[in-house]
Design a protein around this motif. Structure first.
Motif, PDB file in Angstrom:
ATOM      1  N   ALA A 156       0.845  -1.203   0.000  1.00  0.00           N
ATOM      2  CA  ALA A 156       0.000   0.000   0.000  1.00  0.00           C
ATOM      3  C   ALA A 156       0.881   1.254   0.000  1.00  0.00           C
ATOM      4  O   ALA A 156       0.621   2.218  -0.730  1.00  0.00           O
ATOM      5  N   PHE A 157       1.945   1.222   0.801  1.00  0.00           N
ATOM      6  CA  PHE A 157       2.874   2.345   0.868  1.00  0.00           C
ATOM      7  C   PHE A 157       3.538   2.569  -0.491  1.00  0.00           C
ATOM      8  O   PHE A 157       3.615   3.701  -0.992  1.00  0.00           O
ATOM      9  N   LEU A 158       4.026   1.490  -1.103  1.00  0.00           N
ATOM     10  CA  LEU A 158       4.759   1.623  -2.370  1.00  0.00           C
ATOM     11  C   LEU A 158       3.851   2.143  -3.481  1.00  0.00           C
ATOM     12  O   LEU A 158       4.285   2.894  -4.346  1.00  0.00           O
ATOM     13  N   LYS A 159       2.572   1.761  -3.443  1.00  0.00           N
ATOM     14  CA  LYS A 159       1.618   2.287  -4.434  1.00  0.00           C
ATOM     15  C   LYS A 159       1.530   3.803  -4.338  1.00  0.00           C
ATOM     16  O   LYS A 159       1.491   4.502  -5.353  1.00  0.00           O
ATOM     17  N   LYS A 160       1.494   4.305  -3.111  1.00  0.00           N
ATOM     18  CA  LYS A 160       1.442   5.760  -2.921  1.00  0.00           C
ATOM     19  C   LYS A 160       2.763   6.416  -3.306  1.00  0.00           C
ATOM     20  O   LYS A 160       2.787   7.507  -3.858  1.00  0.00           O
ATOM     21  N   PHE A 161       3.851   5.721  -3.012  1.00  0.00           N
ATOM     22  CA  PHE A 161       5.174   6.249  -3.372  1.00  0.00           C
ATOM     23  C   PHE A 161       5.338   6.307  -4.890  1.00  0.00           C
ATOM     24  O   PHE A 161       5.835   7.295  -5.440  1.00  0.00           O
ATOM     25  N   ALA A 162       4.899   5.231  -5.572  1.00  0.00           N
ATOM     26  CA  ALA A 162       5.120   5.104  -7.022  1.00  0.00           C
ATOM     27  C   ALA A 162       4.504   6.255  -7.809  1.00  0.00           C
ATOM     28  O   ALA A 162       5.040   6.661  -8.834  1.00  0.00           O
ATOM     29  N   VAL A 163       3.356   6.789  -7.324  1.00  0.00           N
ATOM     30  CA  VAL A 163       2.663   7.818  -8.099  1.00  0.00           C
ATOM     31  C   VAL A 163       3.121   9.248  -7.793  1.00  0.00           C
ATOM     32  O   VAL A 163       2.632  10.196  -8.412  1.00  0.00           O
ATOM     33  N   ILE A 164       4.052   9.396  -6.851  1.00  0.00           N
ATOM     34  CA  ILE A 164       4.565  10.744  -6.572  1.00  0.00           C
ATOM     35  C   ILE A 164       5.250  11.256  -7.844  1.00  0.00           C
ATOM     36  O   ILE A 164       6.095  10.580  -8.417  1.00  0.00           O
ATOM     37  N   LYS A 165       4.842  12.451  -8.271  1.00  0.00           N
ATOM     38  CA  LYS A 165       5.285  12.953  -9.578  1.00  0.00           C
ATOM     39  C   LYS A 165       6.723  13.477  -9.568  1.00  0.00           C
ATOM     40  O   LYS A 165       7.455  13.316 -10.527  1.00  0.00           O
ATOM     41  N   SER A 166       7.126  14.111  -8.485  1.00  0.00           N
ATOM     42  CA  SER A 166       8.452  14.743  -8.486  1.00  0.00           C
ATOM     43  C   SER A 166       9.549  13.682  -8.367  1.00  0.00           C
ATOM     44  O   SER A 166       9.287  12.519  -8.085  1.00  0.00           O
TER      45      SER A 166
END
Lengths: 256, 256
Positions: B17-27
């Motif tokens: 769940a954490f990595l999914k949120k990390f993966a979509v960070i644009k910067s």
């Protein structure tokens, strides 16, 4: 493109001597390492007996965990730290890192190899970027399928596929270092190294059954690499790496 | 610059769940991970009891081998493979890879920490090259001394030192994800998160002894990072990463 065999990885002094020779190679270079016996020893310590079929490890989930730890963790990082101490700017990767090598789970009628990967494609851009950054990739024999599955992958094949993929961009020499002095005319005689081998001569040797059977898949692959654009394939003793790359030792396989 | 805590690494579902949120960070982004409990469990399986002093593992030669395998091999490559499957071009490294982080063996009167490293310098060029190549570094908490010694290194400190070294080149936000919702006014009450913290208020809180003692070294370090040029430090729950980076959750520490 240099593949280092398990016999060297398992011997600390041989490994350091090899890496010293590798570190001073002037041209852009990539090292691919196998796993050696450490993964098997670790698996035994943890109570997981290892099964091999046709020289390939049967990789169940627990074994995959161990080979990932040993190959991508212990062996890879120890090689990187040694090379760094020798002023070679090594960076250790698996096929998952930078999406550098994609593979799929090996399927072969009747045999379940588990999490073993056969290579689909090499991301040459990833290797080129690292090389242009003056970094030396050190590749552990683990790849991935792009769908969150790591896969145990044969190091010889990794070396060959990277070499082929880079041959459109660079003049590539592929060196397989192993325990013998080269391709031997007479398997009993270490002094019978064939210095130069091209396809015609190889076919002749195969027909007269003079080549050691265990060498045939290696050589078939070497000729496939040559056909795919790799400049030369050199097979010989890791201890003689400096002489291998200049063609003074080992067997050089080329188009003509 | 995001540091992921052991509580998330130890929980497969939380990690994904954490990595999914990390993966979509644009910067442009970097992930630093700790080790979690897996290294301790592996050491126990292999019959090596682990010693901790002040929350730091005493790293003898065998323990170093295990943490290198578990952190740089198993955990790092599993995070990389997951991120790749989420279309995030992760590349897993230690401080030895690309000579990215140099450290020295920790020395402190009376305590032999073994192969534990305190950081000397971060090779910002290495991180910048990877980021410019559109790669996302995933850093395992292992560094090296440049003389062929790998060293077990605190992941919080790694995150902080990379953040500081990159703050001359980028606007850097440093996120520490851990098990609490942020810096709490009342350690018993998860709803008492301090939203914004600057140095004056922090000193006040320290003097009135309202801050949980365990947070003090983390916060002292956070303010050091701010003084060294890091834009913001955000501390909060890993599960809320998307809200942490927008400042909607957790504690944001900044100059004013």
């Amino acid at each position: 493109m240099i593949k280092i065999g398990g016999n060297i990885i398992d011997d600390e002094l041989l490994l350091t001597a090899f890496l010293k020779k590798f570190a001073v190679i002037k041209s852009k270079k990539i090292l691919v390492h196998g796993g050696g016996k450490l993964a098997t020893r670790m698996a035994e310590k943890l109570g997981l007996p290892q099964k091999m079929i046709e020289g390939r490890r049967i990789t169940d989930a627990e074994t995959l965990k161990i080979v990932t730890m040993v190959y991508a963790g212990y062996i890879n990082k120890n090689i990187v730290a040694q090379l760094q101490s020798m002023q070679c700017n090594a960076i250790g990767i698996t096929g998952a890192d930078g999406n550098s090598i994609l593979s799929h789970t090996r399927e072969k009628a009747g045999i379940d190899y588990g999490f073993a990967g056969d290579i689909d494609s090499v991301n040459s851009a990833c290797f080129i970027q690292l090389l242009l950054n003056e970094q030396t990739p050190v590749v552990a024999p683990i790849t991935h399928n792009g769908k969150n599955q790591l896969l145990n992958t044969n190091a010889d094949t990794i070396a060959q596929e990277i070499a082929k993929s880079l041959s459109s961009f660079f003049e590539v020499v592929l060196v397989y270092s192993f325990e013998k002095s080269g391709v031997l005319k007479d398997v009993e005689n270490e002094n019978s190294v064939i210095e130069k081998l091209h396809l015609g001569y190889y076919r002749e040797l195969k027909e007269t059954e003079k080549i050691f059977a265990g060498m045939i898949p290696k050589l078939d692959n070497a000729f496939k690499a040559i056909e795919a654009g790799v400049n030369k394939v050199i097979i010989g003793k890791g201890q003689e790496l400096d002489q291998l790359i200049t063609g003074k030792s080992g067997t050089t396989i080329s188009h003509e």
